[in-house]
Write a protein that holds these residues in place. Structure first.
Motif, PDB file in Angstrom:
ATOM      1  N   HIS A  76       0.708  -1.176   0.087  1.00  0.00           N
ATOM      2  CA  HIS A  76       0.211  -0.034  -0.207  1.00  0.00           C
ATOM      3  C   HIS A  76       1.127   0.779   0.319  1.00  0.00           C
ATOM      4  CE1 HIS A  76      -3.446  -2.458   1.869  1.00  0.00           C
ATOM      5  NE2 HIS A  76      -3.811  -1.914   0.837  1.00  0.00           N
ATOM      6  N   LEU A  77       2.324   1.259   0.821  1.00  0.00           N
ATOM      7  CA  LEU A  77       2.663   2.405   0.601  1.00  0.00           C
ATOM      8  C   LEU A  77       5.167   1.768   0.549  1.00  0.00           C
ATOM      9  CD1 LEU A  77       2.459   5.155   1.345  1.00  0.00           C
ATOM     10  CD2 LEU A  77       2.634   4.687   4.015  1.00  0.00           C
ATOM     11  N   THR A  78       5.684   2.415  -0.287  1.00  0.00           N
ATOM     12  CA  THR A  78       6.696   2.664   0.057  1.00  0.00           C
ATOM     13  C   THR A  78       7.513   3.868   1.021  1.00  0.00           C
ATOM     14  OG1 THR A  78       7.162   3.601  -1.857  1.00  0.00           O
ATOM     15  CG2 THR A  78       7.065   1.394  -1.917  1.00  0.00           C
ATOM     16  N   LEU A  79       8.508   3.522   1.733  1.00  0.00           N
ATOM     17  CA  LEU A  79       8.909   4.290   3.006  1.00  0.00           C
ATOM     18  C   LEU A  79      10.175   4.390   2.803  1.00  0.00           C
ATOM     19  CD1 LEU A  79       6.116   2.615   4.741  1.00  0.00           C
ATOM     20  CD2 LEU A  79       6.991   5.236   6.077  1.00  0.00           C
ATOM     21  N   ILE A  80      11.372   5.213   2.767  1.00  0.00           N
ATOM     22  CA  ILE A  80      12.803   4.875   2.381  1.00  0.00           C
ATOM     23  C   ILE A  80      13.395   6.137   4.214  1.00  0.00           C
ATOM     24  CG2 ILE A  80      12.617   6.657   1.647  1.00  0.00           C
ATOM     25  CD1 ILE A  80      15.615   5.460  -0.254  1.00  0.00           C
ATOM     26  N   GLN A  81      14.265   6.129   4.487  1.00  0.00           N
ATOM     27  CA  GLN A  81      14.775   6.970   5.053  1.00  0.00           C
ATOM     28  C   GLN A  81      15.567   7.590   4.903  1.00  0.00           C
ATOM     29  OE1 GLN A  81      16.375   2.705   8.023  1.00  0.00           O
ATOM     30  NE2 GLN A  81      17.361   4.172   7.781  1.00  0.00           N
ATOM     31  N   ALA A  82      16.286   9.522   5.147  1.00  0.00           N
ATOM     32  CA  ALA A  82      15.750  10.452   4.704  1.00  0.00           C
ATOM     33  C   ALA A  82      17.727  10.514   4.367  1.00  0.00           C
ATOM     34  CB  ALA A  82      15.362  11.173   5.788  1.00  0.00           C
ATOM     35  N   GLU A  83      17.570   9.377   5.935  1.00  0.00           N
ATOM     36  CA  GLU A  83      19.641   9.390   6.316  1.00  0.00           C
ATOM     37  C   GLU A  83      20.183   8.363   4.765  1.00  0.00           C
ATOM     38  OE1 GLU A  83      17.570   9.577   9.748  1.00  0.00           O
ATOM     39  OE2 GLU A  83      17.092   8.799   8.422  1.00  0.00           O
ATOM     40  N   HIS A  84      19.350   7.520   4.247  1.00  0.00           N
ATOM     41  CA  HIS A  84      20.085   6.799   3.585  1.00  0.00           C
ATOM     42  C   HIS A  84      20.251   7.766   2.240  1.00  0.00           C
ATOM     43  CE1 HIS A  84      19.492   2.986   4.724  1.00  0.00           C
ATOM     44  NE2 HIS A  84      19.604   3.125   5.641  1.00  0.00           N
ATOM     45  N   LEU A  85      19.224   8.361   2.041  1.00  0.00           N
ATOM     46  CA  LEU A  85      19.605   9.247   0.394  1.00  0.00           C
ATOM     47  C   LEU A  85      20.935   9.505   0.746  1.00  0.00           C
ATOM     48  CD1 LEU A  85      15.920  11.311   0.964  1.00  0.00           C
ATOM     49  CD2 LEU A  85      16.789   8.930  -0.571  1.00  0.00           C
ATOM     50  N   PRO A  86      21.855  11.027   1.447  1.00  0.00           N
ATOM     51  CA  PRO A  86      23.144  11.008   1.474  1.00  0.00           C
ATOM     52  C   PRO A  86      24.150   9.884   0.751  1.00  0.00           C
ATOM     53  CG  PRO A  86      21.825  11.615   2.881  1.00  0.00           C
ATOM     54  CD  PRO A  86      20.840  11.132   2.729  1.00  0.00           C
ATOM     55  N   ALA A  87      23.477   8.843   0.683  1.00  0.00           N
ATOM     56  CA  ALA A  87      24.482   7.921   0.985  1.00  0.00           C
ATOM     57  C   ALA A  87      23.789   7.529  -0.906  1.00  0.00           C
ATOM     58  CB  ALA A  87      24.127   5.772   1.882  1.00  0.00           C
ATOM     59  N   ILE A  88      22.757   7.036  -0.632  1.00  0.00           N
ATOM     60  CA  ILE A  88      22.158   6.658  -2.383  1.00  0.00           C
ATOM     61  C   ILE A  88      23.226   7.835  -3.371  1.00  0.00           C
ATOM     62  CG2 ILE A  88      20.840   6.625  -3.922  1.00  0.00           C
ATOM     63  CD1 ILE A  88      18.716   5.453  -1.919  1.00  0.00           C
ATOM     64  N   ALA A  89      23.172   9.088  -3.254  1.00  0.00           N
ATOM     65  CA  ALA A  89      23.710  10.384  -3.958  1.00  0.00           C
ATOM     66  C   ALA A  89      24.609   9.691  -3.830  1.00  0.00           C
ATOM     67  CB  ALA A  89      23.542  11.636  -3.318  1.00  0.00           C
ATOM     68  N   ALA A  90      25.707   9.753  -2.851  1.00  0.00           N
ATOM     69  CA  ALA A  90      27.984   9.185  -2.775  1.00  0.00           C
ATOM     70  C   ALA A  90      27.555   8.922  -3.462  1.00  0.00           C
ATOM     71  CB  ALA A  90      27.793   9.211  -1.197  1.00  0.00           C
ATOM     72  N   TYR A  91      26.651   7.282  -3.737  1.00  0.00           N
ATOM     73  CA  TYR A  91      27.315   6.320  -4.429  1.00  0.00           C
ATOM     74  C   TYR A  91      27.051   6.664  -5.718  1.00  0.00           C
ATOM     75  CZ  TYR A  91      26.679   3.175  -0.263  1.00  0.00           C
ATOM     76  OH  TYR A  91      26.729   3.116   1.092  1.00  0.00           O
ATOM     77  N   GLY A 154      19.896  -2.367  -0.510  1.00  0.00           N
ATOM     78  CA  GLY A 154      20.439  -1.736   0.890  1.00  0.00           C
ATOM     79  C   GLY A 154      20.035  -1.041   1.257  1.00  0.00           C
ATOM     80  N   HIS A 155      19.244  -0.360   1.076  1.00  0.00           N
ATOM     81  CA  HIS A 155      19.051   1.675   0.645  1.00  0.00           C
ATOM     82  C   HIS A 155      17.295   1.712   0.196  1.00  0.00           C
ATOM     83  CE1 HIS A 155      22.382   1.903   2.628  1.00  0.00           C
ATOM     84  NE2 HIS A 155      23.604   1.537   1.197  1.00  0.00           N
ATOM     85  N   GLY A 156      17.034   0.944   0.233  1.00  0.00           N
ATOM     86  CA  GLY A 156      15.981   1.195  -1.062  1.00  0.00           C
ATOM     87  C   GLY A 156      14.444   1.909  -0.160  1.00  0.00           C
ATOM     88  N   GLY A 157      14.620   0.840   1.650  1.00  0.00           N
ATOM     89  CA  GLY A 157      13.347   1.499   2.228  1.00  0.00           C
ATOM     90  C   GLY A 157      12.777  -0.211   3.009  1.00  0.00           C
ATOM     91  N   ILE A 158      11.233   0.524   2.386  1.00  0.00           N
ATOM     92  CA  ILE A 158      10.314  -0.683   3.944  1.00  0.00           C
ATOM     93  C   ILE A 158       8.974  -0.753   3.000  1.00  0.00           C
ATOM     94  CG2 ILE A 158      11.583  -1.422   6.323  1.00  0.00           C
ATOM     95  CD1 ILE A 158       8.918   0.034   6.961  1.00  0.00           C
ATOM     96  N   THR A 159       8.039  -1.814   2.625  1.00  0.00           N
ATOM     97  CA  THR A 159       6.884  -1.836   2.261  1.00  0.00           C
ATOM     98  C   THR A 159       5.981  -1.909   3.315  1.00  0.00           C
ATOM     99  OG1 THR A 159       6.607  -4.256   1.424  1.00  0.00           O
ATOM    100  CG2 THR A 159       6.818  -2.845  -0.741  1.00  0.00           C
TER     101      THR A 159
END
Length: 177
Positions: A76-91, A154-159
């Motif tokens: 129904h919903l997907t959630l991701i951690q704000a803390e993972h956004l800088p890590a993904i950006a860095a990669y 590993g940083h995609g969040g949860i459903t």
């Protein structure tokens, strides 16, 4: 070993965990609530994600206005951690990352979403339960180019599934029940 039998012996299913064990107590330990920092809806397949200030969640349809409209019952919903956004950006070699590019519905800061496994949680006025991890799809390669898929791994969040409907708005709390 090649058929994975060894892995199954050393990694028991979570249901096997003794509820009185120290690990079970740690997994159920209190955690600080998180805060909704961004909300987005996918109005149609492959359409750009539209940032919104709030979203109504419904147990039958999920996030109203999102293309998934509850048909799977588990996403129904997907959630991701704000803390993972800088890590993904860095990669990806980027200075920052617009959450809409990741195609998730809600960005939450201040708590580890994997700590919600096996628990219900309140998100704004709604009650949800985690249904799984939200793994990246091939769209990440399209969106970010070569390496996009692996940057999100590993940083995609949860459903999550909506159990009790309600409205979720920017700044609302996410708290494990």
């Amino acid at each position: 070993m090649r058929d994975g039998a060894c892995w199954r012996r050393i990694a028991p299913a979570p249901e096997v965990l003794n509820p009185a064990s120290p690990l079970a107590r740690l997994l159920d330990a209190p955690l600080r609530p998180g805060t909704v920092r961004w909300i987005g809806l996918r109005p149609a397949r492959r359409a750009p994600v539209q940032p919104v200030m709030s979203v109504a969640l419904d147990p039958a349809q999920g996030a109203l206005g999102d293309r998934y409209d509850g048909r799977s019952g588990t996403r129904h919903l997907t959630l991701i951690q704000a803390e993972h956004l800088p890590a993904i950006a860095a990669y990806l070699g980027l200075d920052g990352l617009d959450p809409a590019r990741l195609r998730r519905n809600v960005v939450v800061g201040g708590l580890n979403l994997l700590a919600l496994k096996g628990h219900r949680f309140r998100l704004g006025a709604a009650v949800l339960e985690m249904t799984g991890e939200c793994h990246p799809c091939s769209r990440m390669e399209e969106e970010f180019g070569t390496g996009g898929y692996n940057a999100v791994r590993g940083h995609g969040g949860i459903t999550a599934r909506v159990l009790q409907g309600g409205v979720v708005a920017l700044g609302d709390e996410l708290a494990r029940l």
